[in-house]
Design a protein around this motif. Structure first.
Motif, PDB file in Angstrom:
ATOM      1  N   ARG A  34     -17.587 -43.390 -18.604  1.00 53.82           N
ATOM      2  CA  ARG A  34     -17.079 -42.018 -18.510  1.00 53.82           C
ATOM      3  C   ARG A  34     -16.344 -41.797 -17.192  1.00 53.82           C
ATOM      4  O   ARG A  34     -15.295 -41.117 -17.151  1.00 53.82           O
ATOM      5  N   VAL A  43     -22.357 -43.891 -18.703  1.00 56.21           N
ATOM      6  CA  VAL A  43     -21.836 -42.965 -17.695  1.00 56.21           C
ATOM      7  C   VAL A  43     -20.760 -43.641 -16.856  1.00 56.21           C
ATOM      8  O   VAL A  43     -19.742 -43.011 -16.506  1.00 56.21           O
ATOM      9  N   PHE A  80     -20.268 -33.762 -21.151  1.00 52.15           N
ATOM     10  CA  PHE A  80     -20.519 -35.125 -21.625  1.00 52.15           C
ATOM     11  C   PHE A  80     -22.030 -35.325 -21.647  1.00 52.15           C
ATOM     12  O   PHE A  80     -22.678 -35.386 -20.600  1.00 52.15           O
ATOM     13  N   ILE A 119     -21.866 -33.902 -16.541  1.00 52.44           N
ATOM     14  CA  ILE A 119     -22.535 -35.019 -17.206  1.00 52.44           C
ATOM     15  C   ILE A 119     -24.023 -34.679 -17.298  1.00 52.44           C
ATOM     16  O   ILE A 119     -24.672 -34.392 -16.285  1.00 52.44           O
ATOM     17  N   THR A 140     -19.508 -35.278 -26.675  1.00 53.77           N
ATOM     18  CA  THR A 140     -18.931 -34.212 -25.867  1.00 53.77           C
ATOM     19  C   THR A 140     -19.194 -32.890 -26.567  1.00 53.77           C
ATOM     20  O   THR A 140     -18.814 -32.710 -27.732  1.00 53.77           O
ATOM     21  N   SER A 194     -12.784 -39.683 -15.560  1.00 49.13           N
ATOM     22  CA  SER A 194     -13.129 -38.362 -15.032  1.00 49.13           C
ATOM     23  C   SER A 194     -13.369 -38.462 -13.532  1.00 49.13           C
ATOM     24  O   SER A 194     -13.447 -39.554 -12.972  1.00 49.13           O
TER      25      SER A 194
END
Length: 364
Positions: free
Chosen positions: A73, A70, A44, A249, A39, A77
């Motif tokens: 992640r 991903v 990200f 991202i 990060t 998020s």
């Protein structure tokens, strides 16, 4: 042609012809390729680069790892968009699998796929010119995923073909796979005489895959366009410009570009020369070790040189002529002479995954 022998190539070669000599720069990373996330300034960033001469070979496996990172992640998020940096094989395959997550994907690159190093690659499936210290188990998964995906692509217009590879000595690029994953590849065969004209010599026959990069990359680009994934031509001058993107991202597949954009001092360019002979549809086999020969639908590709810490895409015509003669000597059509530089299939100083070095590649 004698009975039982494979067709002999036509080695007529004009280094002055347009496109006859090609130079590409491999994005090698000392120690190990980078496949992780961090990060930075609220963004990200997933890094996927440094695969040296094994980018196409490992592409689908690395892309699957990127997708998994991903996906994790997204559990914490609400992001709906992702930026992929780079339109080489790593960027295009990562973008393809990220679509599985329902994300809006945009590719940013300073080159179209046709202009990338990936497009210049020879195309044999084999783990070459890559360091992987501490990543053995991860690399085993990547290799398995990538090989399985490519094997399933045979006959599906991705430019992937099953081909025999003949070599007078064991292929380091394939022996490491046989050592780590004994059941993944077909069994190799010992040859009392390699089935080519010229001096008789013993050797080995491997069943492997030939991936034609121009066909493969064009198919990836076409499929992505059909799924409304744009390729935005843009050159980033700094990490700050990357982090200024609207997407939260960011997947970094810039290869050597990471030297500047992410201050990665471990990156090391390795230039390779290729001689491109006219296509010869009757040739359906690969040769390796003293250089290599990959007959594709667009060219018969002859290569295998490595020039460490050289970052140049200017072809060396004299070197390409020597490469052609080096393969022609297999068939008794040229005098034996040394290759112009270190080559992949019989490395002297080049970094390469080698089963004899397996102990140094164990997870630590």
């Amino acid at each position: 042609m004698s009975a039982g022998l494979l067709p002999t190539p036509d080695f007529t070669f004009d280094p002055e012809a347009a496109g006859a000599c090609v130079a590409g720069v491999r994005p090698f990373r000392k120690g190990a390729y980078r496949l992780d996330a961090e990060t930075v300034s609220g963004k990200f960033v997933v890094h996927n680069y440094g695969h040296g001469g094994a980018g196409i070979t490992l592409s689908w496996g690395c892309a699957a790892k990127v997708r998994d990172i991903v996906r994790e992640r997204l559990t914490t998020s609400h992001d709906t968009e992702v930026a992929v940096l780079g339109a080489g094989v790593m960027g295009l395959t990562a973008a393809t699998l990220l679509l599985d997550l329902g994300l809006d994907v945009t590719i940013y690159s300073d080159r179209r796929p046709v202009d990338t190093t990936s497009h210049k690659a020879g195309g044999e499936w084999g783990v070459s010119v890559i360091d992987s210290v501490g990543k053995k188990e991860e690399l085993k998964q990547i290799i398995t995923t990538a090989y399985t995906k490519f094997k399933c692509s045979v006959g599906q217009n991705f430019g992937v073909f099953e081909r025999p590879l003949f070599t007078p000595k064991e292929s380091e690029n394939l022996e490491i796979v046989r050592d780590w994953l004994p059941n993944l590849l077909p069994e190799r065969k010992k040859c009392d005489r390699l089935p080519v004209s010229g001096p008789a010599r013993r050797g080995f026959e491997y069943q492997t895959l030939l991936i034609e990069p121009p066909v493969f990359l064009n198919r990836l680009e076409t499929d992505l366009a059909a799924r409304h994934v744009p390729i935005v031509l843009r050159r980033f001058a700094s990490r700050a410009e990357v982090l200024a993107l609207s997407q939260n991202i960011i997947v970094n597949c810039t290869g050597l570009g990471s030297m500047k954009l992410f201050n990665d001092a471990k990156m090391c360019p390795i230039t390779g020369q290729l001689a491109m002979l006219p296509p010869q549809p009757g040739l359906k086999y690969l040769l390796g070790r003293d250089g290599y020969m990959f007959p594709r639908s667009d060219h018969v590709v002859i290569g295998g040189t490595t020039e460490q810490k050289v970052n140049s895409e200017v072809p060396n015509k004299a070197c390409c002529k020597q490469l052609v003669r080096g393969i022609a000597k297999w068939f008794g059509l040229a005098p034996a002479e040394p290759l112009p530089d270190t080559h992949i299939h019989h490395p002297r100083n080049a970094p390469v995954v080698d089963p004899r070095l397996a102990a140094s590649l164990e997870d630590r």
